[in-house]
Design an enzyme around this catalytic site. Structure first.
Site, PDB file in Angstrom:
ATOM      1  N   GLU B 178       0.787  -1.227   0.000  1.00  0.00           N
ATOM      2  CA  GLU B 178       0.000   0.000   0.000  1.00  0.00           C
ATOM      3  C   GLU B 178       0.826   1.287   0.000  1.00  0.00           C
ATOM      4  OE1 GLU B 178      -3.281   0.521  -0.341  1.00  0.00           O
ATOM      5  OE2 GLU B 178      -3.518  -1.626  -0.716  1.00  0.00           O
ATOM      6  N   SER B 455     -51.335 -29.510  32.001  1.00  0.00           N
ATOM      7  CA  SER B 455     -50.954 -30.367  33.136  1.00  0.00           C
ATOM      8  C   SER B 455     -49.646 -29.978  33.821  1.00  0.00           C
ATOM      9  CB  SER B 455     -50.837 -31.806  32.668  1.00  0.00           C
ATOM     10  OG  SER B 455     -52.027 -32.212  32.071  1.00  0.00           O
TER      11      SER B 455
END
Lengths: 238, 742
Positions: B178, B455
């Site tokens: 770069e 239940s």
């Protein structure tokens, strides 16, 4: 890719207006110099400094809510103090509410643990049996060390870690109860002792120990009848 | 003619004036830019999303640990399997021996160092843990998995790093590609531009950019993405200014954290630190050169070279970067060849939205305590209780079960499901499944949906009965027809699932076979108020009016709330609030909130012990017995099925070993399903338990409780040598009879 176009445009500028460019550079250098002089020590966006000091609107009130959203889930040692100095570490968080130094010896089971009570019922409690797992003993030891240096928060965390590893090890509950009692949280210490009692069946040493702690908790809360009842329970396991 | 000459005379005066004005303007602009550059750079703090961590994996002697789980955990943490363990993040697993080099982590209570340990595992149990010779080691706590973040609106995410965190070769590679002259130039690089131009002309297209890293940073940092010519013109002078004010290393460090390197859905991956985790599942310090080359190559175009979408293109780019390194003499041709031959090997682990239903719960809990802005910007670290293995197994069990049910009953387009798993004895939530796909889209069925529990209420009736001291497990309960006049003048006649009545039945059988009529009669004898009071003691948050139908579960609860109730039953009658967060710290690890162990006695421990035994019988011989299609008979299962009217809801809630779990299934619109509690929810529950480590902590029989052999038909305690059912009793016991009860 994109970068080159910017640079070519500025470089062509450079050839057409050399004088202006030179001035620009000169000014740059000058302002750089001035800047360097004026700004003193230049502090960039230093990565290590992730200051929370910038947090604009978090108040300690909000922080307190962290633990008060559910009464049962309230934290013992929470002070999310987002304005606070970064140096304040977890160790500095807790330490409050200690009304009187109770039950200190409980955290040292080897040294004949015993609840320090005002009424002279100082029957020495037999040392608690070894925990089933070595890792639990080593965490209890680390908790002791943390407590010895006044770091209740870490001591509690170590005991919680032990509780997760061995959730049915009564010794962990014994230590947690003792620690909370010493911290003045008698109601919580009693609950922990009660839970501990469900894990020991009729083991005399533990049953005696837990009832002694419960007695101390009740005394701490001014419940003398309750204390007497717990002590009489404790005596059954001597 | 003279006039003509006069026409061509340059207006020097005007030009000078113009130049002076321009100079002044230019100076003003520079001063302005200078202030901008310094203010932004000095005052900049990145908004850091809160990081959410799972519970850390702890290894110690005695720990239940299947090889599958171990592999899963290490893979999630990005550990690499190697032949020779040399550095943090590596392990070797062979013949039951794990050689591992941990990475270390700063926990709230202690800073764990990176350490090398040997762990011996046999029959799914840790048998040994060794460190350096002569060193006693009892515990190895690995770093916790990152399971997600809490993002601000712009979804920018990063993992901050410093130059010192970079592996060997990183900077060299970055600069080689770069900005070769980074440490020499003044922020812009005329030679770099020239070289780029030459390269571009040669290639006939743009192959190299001339921007320095400083310029790239300026572009990202100061100028927004909406590029105009004006902004581009500012780039170079701002780069010069930046360069003049700050050290090269400072600028570079900011660049490393700012650069955009990818996009995952809405989440933008910024900085090399996070990119390393995102692409490789490893901290940046562990990257090898070919991995470094890939990341550096991405700078040029993170979308175009996205290795997850275009692996071929990304590999070409990576190999080109390696070639540049070789060209510049940074690596040899041989090294180049070796690294170019390596596959990309990207991480398949996503740190984003992996456990959406669980994250939803975390977010809801945090909302009560922290402002959204703090969560998305202050870089808080949230330590949760999620157990990634349990969560993975829960998701899989749910998806597999729903698929099976679709095969058996045909496509159930509207079928939804939810699951909550918590740790017995402390209430930590280990897993949450928010819908039938194991995902969660908007509506979290585990938290946001309350349905009738059917239940599941019956154990609460039994706990009330046992606590009253008037009932024991063999107390006869009448299951004959029952008529209850209602407030509106109607008469309610509860019926059993099998439409039969069973006369007098022992109490335990009423639960094990889930007889409605007997349980309603028992509940009416105790009082509906009493039962509802017991339910709220156990941790139910809502309040209901006392109607007889409540005794058959005509009350709505979310799976999370149901799990809370069963958590208390599993924990010997001690209520631990379900929790999802252990600690919250600031980015430096300073404690902000700690959620401690909470416990409150909510039920009588003896009565709870008897109830636990009843629930185990449900598993052994009752409606829950099909769990043993998945589980070995040595494993204890205690729980209860629940089925509501028209089979609208299918429930199973219960516990086994150290886990409490609740499963619900039902249609989105609460229409009838083909499922009962046993044929639906229980299947997913048992499939989950089969894959969770099972730790049997033994049976802590209370001092006042004794076991006796009984004859359930006659309701007597019988001699030990007779055939019969062994049941526990507290103070209240049936009579003893010789002759084996005949």
């Amino acid at each position: 890719m994109q970068q080159s176009s910017t640079l070519t445009s500025s470089s062509s500028l450079c050839w057409k207006m050399p004088l202006a460019w030179q001035k620009l550079l000169a000014v740059c250098a000058l302002s750089g110099f001035l800047g360097a002089c004026a700004s003193g020590p230049v502090g960039g966006p230093v990565v290590q400094d992730l200051s929370l000091g910038k947090a604009p609107d978090t108040t300690s009130e909000d922080a307190a809510k962290a633990v008060q959203t559910e009464p049962q889930a309230s934290a013992i040692l929470v002070q999310p103090e987002m304005h606070g100095p970064l140096s304040s570490s977890a160790e500095e968080v807790p330490k409050e509410k200690i009304k009187e130094p109770l039950a200190e010896p409980l955290s040292q089971p080897q040294a004949s643990p015993q609840v320090q009570t005002k009424t002279p019922v100082a029957t020495p409690v037999a040392p608690l049996p070894e925990a089933h797992q070595q890792v639990v003993e080593s965490l209890l030891y680390e908790a002791d060390q943390a407590k010895a240096r006044g770091d209740t928060a870490v001591a509690i965390m170590k005991l919680q870690q032990a509780q997760r590893i061995a959730p049915r090890e009564p010794k962990v509950y014994a230590r947690l109860a003792a620690l909370y009692l010493a911290d003045g949280q008698a109601a919580k210490a009693e609950q922990l002792s009660r839970k501990g009692l469900t894990l020991v069946a009729d083991n005399a040493a533990y049953s005696h120990y837990f009832w002694r702690v419960i007695a101390a908790c009740r005394r701490f809360q001014g419940d003398t009848d309750g204390e007497a009842a717990a002590l009489s329970k404790a005596r059954q396991f001597q | 003619m003279a006039t003509k000459g006069a026409k061509f005379r340059l207006p020097w005066r005007f030009i000078w004036q113009l130049m002076t004005v321009m100079l002044v303007c230019g100076l003003a602009l520079l001063v302005y830019l200078d202030a901008q550059v310094r203010e932004r750079f000095d005052g900049h703090r990145w908004s850091l999303p809160a990081k959410v961590f799972a519970r850390p994996l702890e290894l110690y002697v005695g720990k239940q640990l299947a090889a599958d789980q171990l592999q899963f955990e290490l893979q999630q943490l990005g550990y690499r399997a190697v032949q020779q363990v040399r550095q943090p993040g590596q392990y070797r697993w062979q013949a039951g021996e794990l050689d591992i080099y941990s990475r270390g982590f700063h926990f709230v209570d202690a800073s764990e160092q990176a350490v090398r340990r040997q762990v011996q595992v046999k029959n799914n149990r840790v048998l040994g843990l060794r460190g350096e010779p002569g060193q006693a080691v009892h515990l190895l706590r690995l770093e916790p998995q990152l399971i997600g973040g809490i993002y601000p609106s712009h979804n920018e995410d990063r993992e901050l790093i410093q130059l010192a965190d970079l592996p060997n070769g990183f900077l060299e590679t970055l600069l080689a590609v770069e900005d070769r002259a980074y440490y020499e130039h003044l922020g812009v690089s005329p030679t770099g531009i020239a070289r780029a131009m030459v390269a571009n002309i040669k290639a006939g297209r743009v192959v190299q950019g001339g921007s320095t890293l400083t310029q790239q940073l300026v572009k990202n940092f100061y100028l927004n993405a909406n590029q105009t010519l004006w902004r581009k013109a500012l780039e170079a002078p701002m780069a010069l200014l930046l360069n003049s004010h700050y050290e090269k290393d400072e600028i570079l460090e900011v660049y490393l954290n700012e650069v955009f390197l990818g996009q995952q859905g809405k989440r933008a991956i910024h900085g090399f630190g996070l990119a390393s985790w995102y692409y490789f599942g490893q901290p940046i310090g562990e990257l090898q050169l070919h991995q470094i080359a890939l990341l550096v190559g991405l700078v040029k175009g993170p979308s175009y070279y996205n290795p997850k979408r275009f692996p071929q293109r990304a590999k070409q780019r990576r190999d080109l970067v390696l070639a540049v390194l070789a060209e510049q003499g940074l690596i040899s041709a041989q090294q180049k060849a070796i690294f170019q031959a390596k596959p990309l090997r990207l991480s398949k682990v996503s740190q984003f939205s992996r456990y959406p239903a669980y994250m939803d719960l975390v977010r809801k809990q945090l909302q009560n305590a922290y402002k959204a802005k703090d969560l998305s910007e202050q870089g808080l670290r949230i330590f949760t209780t999620i157990d990634p293995w349990a969560q993975q197994q829960a998701d899989q069990a749910m998806v597999a079960t729903v698929k099976k049910l679709q095969v058996r009953h045909g496509k159930q387009a509207k079928l939804q499901a939810a699951m909550v798993v918590s740790q017995r004895d402390n209430g930590e939530v280990l897993a949450v499944v928010g819908d039938s796909n194991g995902g969660y889209a908007g509506h979290n069925w585990a938290l946001d949906e309350s349905r009738q529990v059917g239940s599941l209420i019956k154990p609460v009736i039994h706990l009330s009965a046992l606590t009253s001291g008037r009932y024991h497990l063999l107390s006869p309960i009448d299951d004959s027809p029952l008529s209850l006049p209602q407030a509106d003048g109607s008469v309610w006649q509860p019926a059993n699932y099998d439409k039969q009545h069973h006369g007098m039945v022992p109490m335990y059988e009423a639960l094990v076979k889930s007889y409605n009529v007997a349980n309603v009669r028992l509940g009416m004898n105790l009082g509906v108020e009493q039962v509802l009071g017991q339910l709220s003691d156990l941790g139910a948050k809502q309040h209901w009016t006392a109607l007889p139908s409540r005794l058959l579960g005509a009350l709505e609860m979310s799976p999370m709330h149901v799990n809370q109730v069963y958590q208390t039953i599993a924990s010997n009658g001690f209520y631990n609030p379900l929790t999802v967060i252990r600690d919250v710290t600031d980015p430096l690890g300073n404690l902000l909130s700690h959620y401690p162990y909470q416990v409150r006695q909510a039920a009588d421990p003896q009565a709870t012990y008897l109830l636990q035994h009843e629930l185990a019988l449900v598993g052994r011989q009752g409606t829950g017995r099909s769990a043993y299609r998945y589980l070995p008979t040595s494993q204890q299962v205690a729980g209860k099925t629940g089925t509501t009217n028209d089979q609208r809801d299918s429930w199973f809630a219960g516990f086994s070993g150290r886990h409490v779990a609740t499963v619900w299934m039902g249609n989105e619109d609460a229409s009838a399903t083909p499922l009962t509690g046993a044929s639906g929810a229980l299947q997913a529950w048992a499939a989950l338990m089969a894959n969770l480590p099972y730790e049997d902590d033994g049976d802590q029989q209370p001092a006042e409780v004794d076991f006796f052999r009984t004859d359930p038909a006659s309701g007597f305690i019988i001699d030990a040598h007779c055939d019969g059912l062994v049941l526990p009793f507290a103070k209240l016991r049936p009579q003893a009879q010789s002759n084996c009860g005949r």
